[in-house]
Scaffold this motif. Sequence first.
Motif, PDB file in Angstrom:
ATOM      1  N   CYS A  25       8.964 -34.905  86.174  1.00 37.32           N
ATOM      2  CA  CYS A  25       8.112 -34.534  85.038  1.00 37.32           C
ATOM      3  C   CYS A  25       6.942 -35.505  84.938  1.00 37.32           C
ATOM      4  CB  CYS A  25       8.933 -34.546  83.754  1.00 37.32           C
ATOM      5  SG  CYS A  25       7.916 -34.382  82.272  1.00 37.32           S
ATOM      6  N   GLY A  27       5.327 -36.137  82.304  1.00 47.00           N
ATOM      7  CA  GLY A  27       5.328 -36.799  81.003  1.00 47.00           C
ATOM      8  C   GLY A  27       6.319 -37.934  80.885  1.00 47.00           C
ATOM      9  N   CYS A  28       7.575 -37.698  81.308  1.00 46.89           N
ATOM     10  CA  CYS A  28       8.631 -38.696  81.105  1.00 46.89           C
ATOM     11  C   CYS A  28       9.200 -39.215  82.415  1.00 46.89           C
ATOM     12  CB  CYS A  28       9.758 -38.096  80.261  1.00 46.89           C
ATOM     13  SG  CYS A  28      10.587 -36.704  81.047  1.00 46.89           S
ATOM     14  N   CYS A  40       8.474 -31.180  81.875  1.00 52.08           N
ATOM     15  CA  CYS A  40       9.769 -30.700  81.375  1.00 52.08           C
ATOM     16  C   CYS A  40       9.615 -30.048  79.994  1.00 52.08           C
ATOM     17  CB  CYS A  40      10.779 -31.842  81.321  1.00 52.08           C
ATOM     18  SG  CYS A  40      10.546 -32.984  79.940  1.00 52.08           S
ATOM     19  N   CYS A  43       8.885 -32.551  77.087  1.00 50.12           N
ATOM     20  CA  CYS A  43       7.517 -33.081  77.025  1.00 50.12           C
ATOM     21  C   CYS A  43       6.536 -32.001  76.567  1.00 50.12           C
ATOM     22  CB  CYS A  43       7.112 -33.665  78.376  1.00 50.12           C
ATOM     23  SG  CYS A  43       7.899 -35.265  78.695  1.00 50.12           S
TER      24      CYS A  43
HETATM   25 ZN   LIG Z   1       9.284 -34.839  80.537  1.00 50.40          ZN
END
Ligand SMILES: [Zn+2]
Length: 233
Positions: A25, A27-28, A40, A43
Amino acid sequence: MIACLRRVAYSLFSPLLSVAFPRLCGGCGRRLSSAEKGICVGCRLRLEPFEHSNRLLRQRFSSFISPIDSVYAGYLFTPDSVARAIVHSLKYGHNRAAGIALGRLVACKEGLRKEDFDWLVPIPIHPQKLAERGYNQAYAIALGVHEVTGIPIAKDALRRRQYGTSQTEKHRQERIRAMKDAFTAGPHFPQEGLRLLLVDDVLTTGATLSEAAVVLAKAFPKRLSVLVAAVDM
Ligand SMILES: [Zn+2]
């Protein structure tokens, strides 16, 4: 036959590739499920929508001689934001899929439709930077917009003259000076009278988009709009 062989090879090696190069992902950083692409579900839900595009247009572009008609803006870009993590993963973490996913999300959020635009024009990066990164981050976002809307991408409408250094640490006036004459018309410069949508990753001062818009204005577009995936607050 070739397509069939390709499918067989993919089915054999895909599990091995996903172990060697897990899809993460943007984002994370956690491993994505087979149903998730680029970002994901968690996120996606944590992205903070930017809701003041018209006010932004007046504020950010008012100090430029800019022919931009309207702005479509995705998400808030603050120091701890998911949007910042995704853009960093796209630009510095070789996570092209995160940029494509972000483009898809912005296109849906802004309700973009194919019948309203003729071309997406991603802000180009210098060929040397393209060779280093392997892709243009603005093109990845444009690809996501294209996947949702079907609006075609004008890949070589603009060319970048300057290699430049990171804009991240520069102050407003330095950024504006650095972007002066940064772009020139590319080999597939648009015809006159079209509805163009410039695409970039993050809106900061507006200097980059304004300089690109000034070059595109030479094609006398019927309408010239801007899409940014995130807005630096
Ligand atoms: Zn994520």
